[in-house]
Design a protein around this motif. Structure first.
Motif, PDB file in Angstrom:
ATOM      1  N   ASN A 174       0.815  -1.219   0.000  1.00 44.26           N
ATOM      2  CA  ASN A 174       0.000   0.000   0.000  1.00 44.26           C
ATOM      3  C   ASN A 174       0.851   1.273   0.000  1.00 44.26           C
ATOM      4  O   ASN A 174       0.541   2.261   0.681  1.00 44.26           O
ATOM      5  CB  ASN A 174      -0.986  -0.009   1.175  1.00 44.26           C
ATOM      6  CG  ASN A 174      -1.896  -1.230   1.141  1.00 44.26           C
ATOM      7  OD1 ASN A 174      -2.200  -1.755   0.066  1.00 44.26           O
ATOM      8  ND2 ASN A 174      -2.318  -1.700   2.297  1.00 44.26           N
TER       9      ASN A 174
ATOM     10  N   ARG B 207      -1.680   9.319  -2.061  1.00 42.72           N
ATOM     11  CA  ARG B 207      -1.337   8.150  -1.272  1.00 42.72           C
ATOM     12  C   ARG B 207       0.152   8.199  -0.934  1.00 42.72           C
ATOM     13  O   ARG B 207       0.903   8.980  -1.499  1.00 42.72           O
ATOM     14  CB  ARG B 207      -1.658   6.863  -2.043  1.00 42.72           C
ATOM     15  CG  ARG B 207      -3.129   6.652  -2.314  1.00 42.72           C
ATOM     16  CD  ARG B 207      -3.384   5.525  -3.297  1.00 42.72           C
ATOM     17  NE  ARG B 207      -2.847   5.844  -4.622  1.00 42.72           N
ATOM     18  CZ  ARG B 207      -2.939   5.022  -5.670  1.00 42.72           C
ATOM     19  NH1 ARG B 207      -3.519   3.838  -5.547  1.00 42.72           N
ATOM     20  NH2 ARG B 207      -2.450   5.392  -6.846  1.00 42.72           N
ATOM     21  N   LYS B 208       0.565   7.350  -0.012  1.00 44.32           N
ATOM     22  CA  LYS B 208       1.981   7.315   0.371  1.00 44.32           C
ATOM     23  C   LYS B 208       2.803   6.845  -0.825  1.00 44.32           C
ATOM     24  O   LYS B 208       2.426   5.899  -1.524  1.00 44.32           O
ATOM     25  CB  LYS B 208       2.175   6.369   1.554  1.00 44.32           C
ATOM     26  CG  LYS B 208       3.434   6.633   2.340  1.00 44.32           C
ATOM     27  CD  LYS B 208       3.350   6.023   3.733  1.00 44.32           C
ATOM     28  CE  LYS B 208       4.252   6.789   4.678  1.00 44.32           C
ATOM     29  NZ  LYS B 208       4.216   6.266   6.038  1.00 44.32           N
TER      30      LYS B 208
ATOM     31  N   TYR C  82       0.876  -1.516  -6.119  1.00 41.18           N
ATOM     32  CA  TYR C  82       0.507  -0.867  -4.856  1.00 41.18           C
ATOM     33  C   TYR C  82       0.416  -1.862  -3.701  1.00 41.18           C
ATOM     34  O   TYR C  82       0.894  -1.602  -2.600  1.00 41.18           O
ATOM     35  CB  TYR C  82      -0.831  -0.153  -5.070  1.00 41.18           C
ATOM     36  CG  TYR C  82      -1.355   0.620  -3.880  1.00 41.18           C
ATOM     37  CD1 TYR C  82      -0.698   1.756  -3.415  1.00 41.18           C
ATOM     38  CD2 TYR C  82      -2.522   0.213  -3.234  1.00 41.18           C
ATOM     39  CE1 TYR C  82      -1.190   2.471  -2.338  1.00 41.18           C
ATOM     40  CE2 TYR C  82      -3.023   0.931  -2.150  1.00 41.18           C
ATOM     41  CZ  TYR C  82      -2.345   2.056  -1.708  1.00 41.18           C
ATOM     42  OH  TYR C  82      -2.826   2.766  -0.632  1.00 41.18           O
TER      43      TYR C  82
END
Length: 254
Positions: free
Chosen positions: A76, A87-88, A109
């Motif tokens: 993730n 997102r990171k 991801y």
């Protein structure tokens, strides 16, 4: 570097660690690149390797030092330096590095594991080129007890994608089976890289994947790194990896 050496503009930009060669080609196509004050019109333009190059009127200077890192990408996390969805990303882990670095290739991801991060545009472009095949090793956590026949199917080959592309693992073995959780760990290596390649291979062999992790690229391993950690490649690893890809290039160019 000798001023008599000439290269295509996009290659020089990539070698200076500014952006990848493909991104540099896009910048040239958008007429955003100047060499010695002149806008570059043609992707085939060759200039001296020490020419003055500007993108959007910002000077593209060679990186003073080459950086090579192994990063253990957590699940993730997006394997880019910027994500429009906020997102990171890998950039969040490399803020302490004093120059612009970027990942070599991608990991999905939801896939964890080894990814190379560098400011060496020449190496990055080469490793990402679909023509050259680097051996990548993965461990898959899967549901149920996997049979040897199923693993052998990965070695014999499966077809993936709408074009019925035939592909097979270079190596494949059952690492472990946990009867309490009814889970198996399969290790396999491939030298190709279509989108979601390993996931599609496992699905084609009717293996129910839970998690996927890349553990190795050629001779480079994660070792004792934990998710989110990185380390510099040793000089030996850099030399060895360069030796691998130069050998691959000689083989494919011949």
């Amino acid at each position: 570097m000798s001023s008599h050496q000439i290269e295509r503009v996009q290659k020089i930009i990539a070698n200076r660690g500014y952006v990848s060669r493909r991104k540099a080609e896009k910048l040239i196509s958008e007429h955003r690149v100047k060499v010695n004050g002149e806008v570059v019109q043609d992707l085939g333009t060759k200039v001296s390797v020490d020419a003055q190059i500007m993108v959007d009127n910002h000077l593209v200077e060679p990186a003073a030092q080459k950086y090579y890192f192994i990063f253990y990408k957590p699940r993730n996390v997006v394997s880019t330096m910027y994500d429009p969805k906020h997102r990171k990303t890998i950039a969040d882990y490399f803020k302490a590095v004093p120059t612009r670095v970027y990942p070599v290739g991608r990991l999905d991801y939801d896939v964890s594991g080894l990814i190379l991060v560098t400011n060496d545009g020449e190496m990055a472009n080469f490793v990402m080129h679909p023509r050259y095949e680097f051996i990548k090793t993965y461990q898959a956590l899967v549901n149920g007890k996997t049979s040897k026949q199923t693993v052998n199917q990965l070695l014999k080959g499966v077809t993936i994608d709408d074009d019925n592309y035939f592909t097979k693992a270079l190596t494949a073995r059952i690492v472990n089976y946990n009867p309490d959780k009814n889970e198996s760990i399969i290790e396999l290596s491939i030298a190709e890289g279509r989108k979601h390649h390993v996931k599609k291979m496992l699905a084609a062999a009717e293996i129910d994947l839970k998690k996927l992790m890349r553990t190795k690229i050629e001779n480079i391993e994660l070792d004792q790194l934990k998710p989110g950690e990185y380390r510099s490649l040793t000089p030996y690893e850099v030399r060895s990896f360069y030796g691998t890809y130069k050998a691959v290039r000689r083989k494919t160019d011949s």
